[in-house]
Design an enzyme around this catalytic site. Structure first.
Site, short mmCIF file in Angstrom:
data_model
loop_
_atom_site.label_atom_id
_atom_site.label_comp_id
_atom_site.label_asym_id
_atom_site.label_seq_id
_atom_site.Cartn_x
_atom_site.Cartn_y
_atom_site.Cartn_z
N GLU A 152 43.79 52.42 64.57
CA GLU A 152 42.75 51.42 64.32
C GLU A 152 42.62 50.52 65.56
O GLU A 152 43.61 50.24 66.21
CB GLU A 152 43.18 50.60 63.08
CG GLU A 152 42.22 49.53 62.65
CD GLU A 152 40.80 50.03 62.46
OE1 GLU A 152 40.59 50.97 61.68
OE2 GLU A 152 39.90 49.47 63.12
N GLU A 156 42.02 40.93 65.70
CA GLU A 156 42.10 39.79 64.79
C GLU A 156 41.04 38.77 65.22
O GLU A 156 40.71 38.65 66.40
CB GLU A 156 43.49 39.14 64.86
CG GLU A 156 44.53 39.97 64.15
CD GLU A 156 45.90 39.31 64.17
OE1 GLU A 156 46.01 38.08 64.12
OE2 GLU A 156 46.88 40.07 64.25
N CYS A 276 50.17 42.64 68.99
CA CYS A 276 49.89 44.00 69.48
C CYS A 276 50.21 44.20 70.95
O CYS A 276 51.05 45.04 71.28
CB CYS A 276 48.43 44.34 69.20
SG CYS A 276 48.02 44.15 67.47
N LYS A 340 44.98 33.42 69.48
CA LYS A 340 43.58 33.44 69.90
C LYS A 340 42.78 32.68 68.86
O LYS A 340 43.32 32.39 67.77
CB LYS A 340 43.07 34.89 70.04
CG LYS A 340 43.12 35.68 68.74
CD LYS A 340 42.63 37.10 68.90
CE LYS A 340 41.14 37.16 69.09
NZ LYS A 340 40.61 38.52 68.94
N ARG A 347 52.01 34.90 66.02
CA ARG A 347 52.97 35.86 66.57
C ARG A 347 52.78 36.00 68.08
O ARG A 347 51.69 36.26 68.57
CB ARG A 347 52.82 37.22 65.88
CG ARG A 347 53.43 37.23 64.49
CD ARG A 347 53.19 38.53 63.77
NE ARG A 347 51.80 38.70 63.41
CZ ARG A 347 51.32 39.80 62.82
NH1 ARG A 347 52.12 40.82 62.57
NH2 ARG A 347 50.05 39.88 62.49
#
Ligand code: UGA
Length: 457
Positions: A152, A156, A276, A340, A347
């Protein structure tokens, strides 16, 4: 189509609701019972724009169903999409425990079904980020399942938009490993299954990219590493711009107009964060290491990113030293903590590294973030040097400087005169270049931003 989605985190919940939005019946499972109870009652468990309304809509239409146990849903569909977390272990390798727990659960339930002669081979779509080669490994270990690797790519903060408007859908089949040119009938059937799952999206055929599973798994890492590399490169230029009295914002604009380069992921700042990029870079370095490959650029991205936030933090400490102000007597306001804007996710947020540095240098901090208040309270509730505010201007009152760490829109449109009035001295360190240097100077601020010359310390 009826689909089972396992995992109701940032990716699983959004994807499950988007599949429901596109006309599927979705059965979403997560072992976290309190989370499932909240979702059942229509309460979202994370902040993502439009998530509340999407959840309310599909609960009321009964297109989405939640359970903390797979047992309740296993017979609803032969297709199970796995979107559980894949953290790295201490060696930086991807930990597959959560995925294997799901597979063992399915196996247990399937064996019961087999005894009652109702067993069907389940198709498992791996959407979690996993190391290249995982599909092959799992295929060997769980021969009853057919695995399709379909990573995917949603971000976010714009997850629902990204999920409803995918750039491409990867369809990775282990059976293509022998030949991408002559796909097996299994690989052809994998493509059909994925196209069926996405039927409601009405995507053109060229959006589906069938490939071998190792390349599919690697595509996800390559995409994240390329994006992180762009950010690190522009950040590196920002540091040179400062010393050379050049302007990284003008440089970015000029680069962005070059069709070969494009304008995305060229915002200089205090670096990237999130669940990520940092994790995936470590995992890919560890994977390459297992193949005896030393990835020079990829390891430099990580170092550059750490260096960027440290440089910014050191600049703040140096300013106060040069001004003869003892850091233990200075309180700084920090606007923005999430990694962000448009998320409450803390995280690996660069703001947290900045906070740690400033606390280690004995500053007192007033923190404000539009969405991450409860996460900040959890992290800093025991720390007497940190105060958390629910209003941005209250956080500024009698502080010695404002630091911008996340570029939320509400900060971009802040009342600059009010900021000036509230600060003890009008000093702003803008880690995301949200304000205009000429305007700030005109208003009488001492204004420090990233890569916009004339203000090095
Ligand atoms: C990233 C990828 O963009 C997604 O495609 C991928 O699906 C996701 O990781 C994942 O692997 O699950 P995400 O981490 O949610 O998405 O957010 P991004 O918008 O990519 O931002 C990552 C970090 O880079 C943020 O800290 C952001 O502030 C920073 N960034 C981004 C910059 O510093 N400069 C930029 O120009 C762009």
């Amino acid at each position: 189509m009826k689909l089972i989605v396992v995992g109701a985190g940032n990716i699983g919940l959004v994807t499950a609701l988007c599949f429901a939005e596109k006309g599927n019946q979705v059965y979403c499972v997560d072992s976290d019972q309190p989370k499932i109870n909240k979702l059942k009652s229509g309460e979202t468990t994370l902040f993502e724009p439009q998530l509340d309304s999407l959840l309310a809509t599909h609960l009321s239409k009964s297109n989405i169903h939640f359970s903390h146990q797979l047992d309740s849903f296993i017979n609803q569909s032969d297709v199970i999409l796995i979107m559980v977390g894949t953290p790295n272990n201490d060696a930086g390798e991807v930990d597959l425990t959560a995925i294997e727990n799901v597979l063992n659960d399915i196996l247990r339930l399937s064996v019961t079904a087999l005894n009652s002669r109702s067993f069907t081979v389940k198709t498992i779509v791996l959407k979690s980020t996993v190391a290249p080669g995982t599909n092959i490994k799992l295929t060997a270990k769980y021969p009853n399942f057919n695995f399709i690797s379909s990573p995917e790519f949603l971000r976010e903060g714009s997850a629902i938009y990204d999920c409803l408007n995918p750039d491409r859908i990867i369809v990775g089949s282990a059976s293509r490993q022998q030949s991408n040119a002559h796909p097996s009938s299994q690989a052809e059937s994998d493509l059909k299954i994925i196209k069926k799952i996405y039927a409601g999206y009405k995507l053109s055929d060229d959006k589906f990219l069938p490939m071998d599973s190792v390349t599919a798994e690697m595509t996800k890492y390559a995409a994240n590493i390329f994006l992180a590399a762009r950010i690190s490169l522009i950040n590196e230029f920002s540091r040179v711009c400062e010393k050379a009295h050049a302007d990284v914002e003008i440089l970015k604009h000029a680069l962005g107009l070059d069709r070969r380069l494009g304008s995305e992921y060229l915002n200089a700042g205090i670096g990237y964060g999130g669940s990520c990029f940092p994790k995936d870079i470590d995992a890919f370095l560890s994977y390459a290491n297992s193949l005896n490959e030393n990835l020079i650029i990829t390891s430099a991205i990580r170092k550059t990113n750490d260096h960027q936030v440290k440089t910014f933090a050191a600049r703040i400490a140096n300013y106060f030293k040069a001004a003869g102000i003892n850091s233990s007597e200075a309180t700084l306001a920090i606007w923005g903590a999430a990694f962000k804007p448009e998320t409450d996710d803390l995280r690996d947020a660069p703001a947290l590294k900045l906070i740690d540095f400033l606390l280690a240098h004995n500053f007192k901090l007033n923190l404000y973030d539009p969405r991450a208040t409860s996460g900040l309270k959890t992290l800093f509730k025991e720390n007497p040097n940190v105060k958390i505010f629910e209003n941005s201007y209250e956080a500024l009152n009698t502080t010695h400087a404002l630091i911008v760490a996340t570029e939320w829109n509400e900060f971009k449109s802040a009342n600059l005169k009010e900021i000036k009035k509230l600060l003890r001295k009008p000093v702003v360190f803008d880690g995301r270049n949200i304000f205009s240097p000429p305007i700030m100077r005109e208003l009488g601020f001492e204004y420090f931003s990233v890569g916009r010359g004339f203000n090095e310390l």
